[in-house]
Write a protein that holds these residues in place. Structure first.
Motif, PDB file in Angstrom:
ATOM      1  N   ALA A   9      11.338 -17.627 -11.437  1.00 52.33           N
ATOM      2  CA  ALA A   9      10.823 -16.688 -12.443  1.00 52.33           C
ATOM      3  C   ALA A   9      11.212 -17.137 -13.853  1.00 52.33           C
ATOM      4  N   VAL A  10      12.433 -17.632 -14.017  1.00 50.70           N
ATOM      5  CA  VAL A  10      12.888 -18.106 -15.325  1.00 50.70           C
ATOM      6  C   VAL A  10      12.053 -19.308 -15.768  1.00 50.70           C
ATOM      7  N   VAL A  11      11.882 -20.280 -14.878  1.00 46.41           N
ATOM      8  CA  VAL A  11      11.105 -21.473 -15.199  1.00 46.41           C
ATOM      9  C   VAL A  11       9.662 -21.089 -15.505  1.00 46.41           C
ATOM     10  N   ASP A  12       9.086 -20.225 -14.686  1.00 48.59           N
ATOM     11  CA  ASP A  12       7.706 -19.796 -14.918  1.00 48.59           C
ATOM     12  C   ASP A  12       7.564 -19.119 -16.290  1.00 48.59           C
ATOM     13  N   ARG A  13       8.553 -18.299 -16.668  1.00 52.33           N
ATOM     14  CA  ARG A  13       8.496 -17.645 -17.973  1.00 52.33           C
ATOM     15  C   ARG A  13       8.529 -18.670 -19.102  1.00 52.33           C
ATOM     16  N   LEU A  14       9.414 -19.664 -19.001  1.00 48.19           N
ATOM     17  CA  LEU A  14       9.499 -20.698 -20.037  1.00 48.19           C
ATOM     18  C   LEU A  14       8.178 -21.448 -20.168  1.00 48.19           C
ATOM     19  N   VAL A  15       7.598 -21.827 -19.036  1.00 48.57           N
ATOM     20  CA  VAL A  15       6.320 -22.557 -19.044  1.00 48.57           C
ATOM     21  C   VAL A  15       5.206 -21.680 -19.605  1.00 48.57           C
ATOM     22  N   THR A  16       5.149 -20.433 -19.183  1.00 50.25           N
ATOM     23  CA  THR A  16       4.097 -19.520 -19.647  1.00 50.25           C
ATOM     24  C   THR A  16       4.188 -19.296 -21.148  1.00 50.25           C
TER      25      THR A  16
ATOM     26  N   ALA B 173      18.795 -31.345 -13.739  1.00 56.98           N
ATOM     27  CA  ALA B 173      19.797 -30.850 -12.796  1.00 56.98           C
ATOM     28  C   ALA B 173      19.219 -30.694 -11.388  1.00 56.98           C
ATOM     29  N   GLY B 174      17.905 -30.930 -11.259  1.00 55.47           N
ATOM     30  CA  GLY B 174      17.267 -30.844  -9.948  1.00 55.47           C
ATOM     31  C   GLY B 174      16.756 -29.463  -9.597  1.00 55.47           C
ATOM     32  N   TYR B 175      16.578 -28.591 -10.600  1.00 62.26           N
ATOM     33  CA  TYR B 175      16.219 -27.204 -10.339  1.00 62.26           C
ATOM     34  C   TYR B 175      14.812 -26.796 -10.736  1.00 62.26           C
ATOM     35  N   ALA B 176      13.986 -27.676 -11.285  1.00 65.21           N
ATOM     36  CA  ALA B 176      12.702 -27.201 -11.799  1.00 65.21           C
ATOM     37  C   ALA B 176      11.519 -28.100 -11.506  1.00 65.21           C
ATOM     38  N   HIS B 177      11.695 -29.207 -10.823  1.00 63.86           N
ATOM     39  CA  HIS B 177      10.604 -30.169 -10.674  1.00 63.86           C
ATOM     40  C   HIS B 177       9.319 -29.557 -10.136  1.00 63.86           C
ATOM     41  N   GLY B 178       9.390 -28.718  -9.130  1.00 66.74           N
ATOM     42  CA  GLY B 178       8.192 -28.150  -8.530  1.00 66.74           C
ATOM     43  C   GLY B 178       7.459 -27.168  -9.413  1.00 66.74           C
ATOM     44  N   ASN B 179       8.111 -26.640 -10.416  1.00 65.35           N
ATOM     45  CA  ASN B 179       7.505 -25.620 -11.262  1.00 65.35           C
ATOM     46  C   ASN B 179       7.106 -26.141 -12.637  1.00 65.35           C
ATOM     47  N   LEU B 180       7.327 -27.398 -12.911  1.00 65.56           N
ATOM     48  CA  LEU B 180       6.992 -27.944 -14.226  1.00 65.56           C
ATOM     49  C   LEU B 180       5.484 -28.121 -14.370  1.00 65.56           C
ATOM     50  N   PRO B 181       4.981 -28.035 -15.602  1.00 67.56           N
ATOM     51  CA  PRO B 181       3.564 -28.366 -15.804  1.00 67.56           C
ATOM     52  C   PRO B 181       3.355 -29.856 -15.544  1.00 67.56           C
ATOM     53  N   GLU B 182       2.138 -30.231 -15.293  1.00 70.03           N
ATOM     54  CA  GLU B 182       1.847 -31.653 -15.070  1.00 70.03           C
ATOM     55  C   GLU B 182       2.137 -32.446 -16.343  1.00 70.03           C
ATOM     56  N   ALA B 183       2.493 -33.710 -16.160  1.00 70.75           N
ATOM     57  CA  ALA B 183       2.833 -34.571 -17.299  1.00 70.75           C
ATOM     58  C   ALA B 183       1.696 -34.611 -18.315  1.00 70.75           C
TER      59      ALA B 183
END
Length: 137
Positions: free
Chosen positions: A20-27, A63-73
């Motif tokens: 949820a935190v990662v999604d909020r940052l990306v959004t 840190a290995g905690y967000a790779h799956g939730n990152l936007p595409e390069a």
């Protein structure tokens, strides 16, 4: 699965929260970048907060905690083009001190580039793209 370890992110609940935190940052970044370019000018809130969010995402990925939730390069690279275009067009109007403009440009470019590298999976958790020799100093 529940809990599988004693670490802060070793439970389903913790990973749900992290997601949820990662999604909020990306959004937040996506919405700022899709809006009026004025909002990402260097003296506006999102002109400061967008790079902060990108750095937080990169740190989480490192840190290995967000790779799956990152936007595409490619998305990060598009954001960089749009953001830096606005920055280059407006920074001189703020009369930056000598050296600041060049230093800040370097930091901004590195921020976008390192997140794009992380999103593409070209960095190892715990290391930045610069550490791995993929980016210039």
């Amino acid at each position: 699965m529940g809990t599988w370890g004693s670490g802060n992110f070793e439970s389903d609940t913790a990973l749900d929260h992290l997601s949820a935190v990662v999604d909020r940052l990306v959004t937040e970044v996506a919405e700022a970048m899709a809006g009026d370019p004025v909002v990402v000018e260097p003296d506006e809130y999102w002109g400061v907060a967008v790079p902060c969010n990108l750095e937080l995402l990169r740190v989480l990925a490192q840190a290995g905690y967000a790779h799956g939730n990152l936007p595409e390069a490619g998305v990060v690279e598009e954001w960089k083009r749009a953001f830096m275009d606005v920055w280059e067009r407006t920074i001189d109007g703020l009369e930056p001190t000598p050296g600041f403009k060049e230093d800040r440009r370097s930091v901004l470019n590195r921020t976008f580039d390192e997140l794009a590298e992380a999103a593409a999976g070209r960095t190892t958790p715990g290391r930045t793209a610069q550490d791995e020799g993929q980016l210039g100093a």
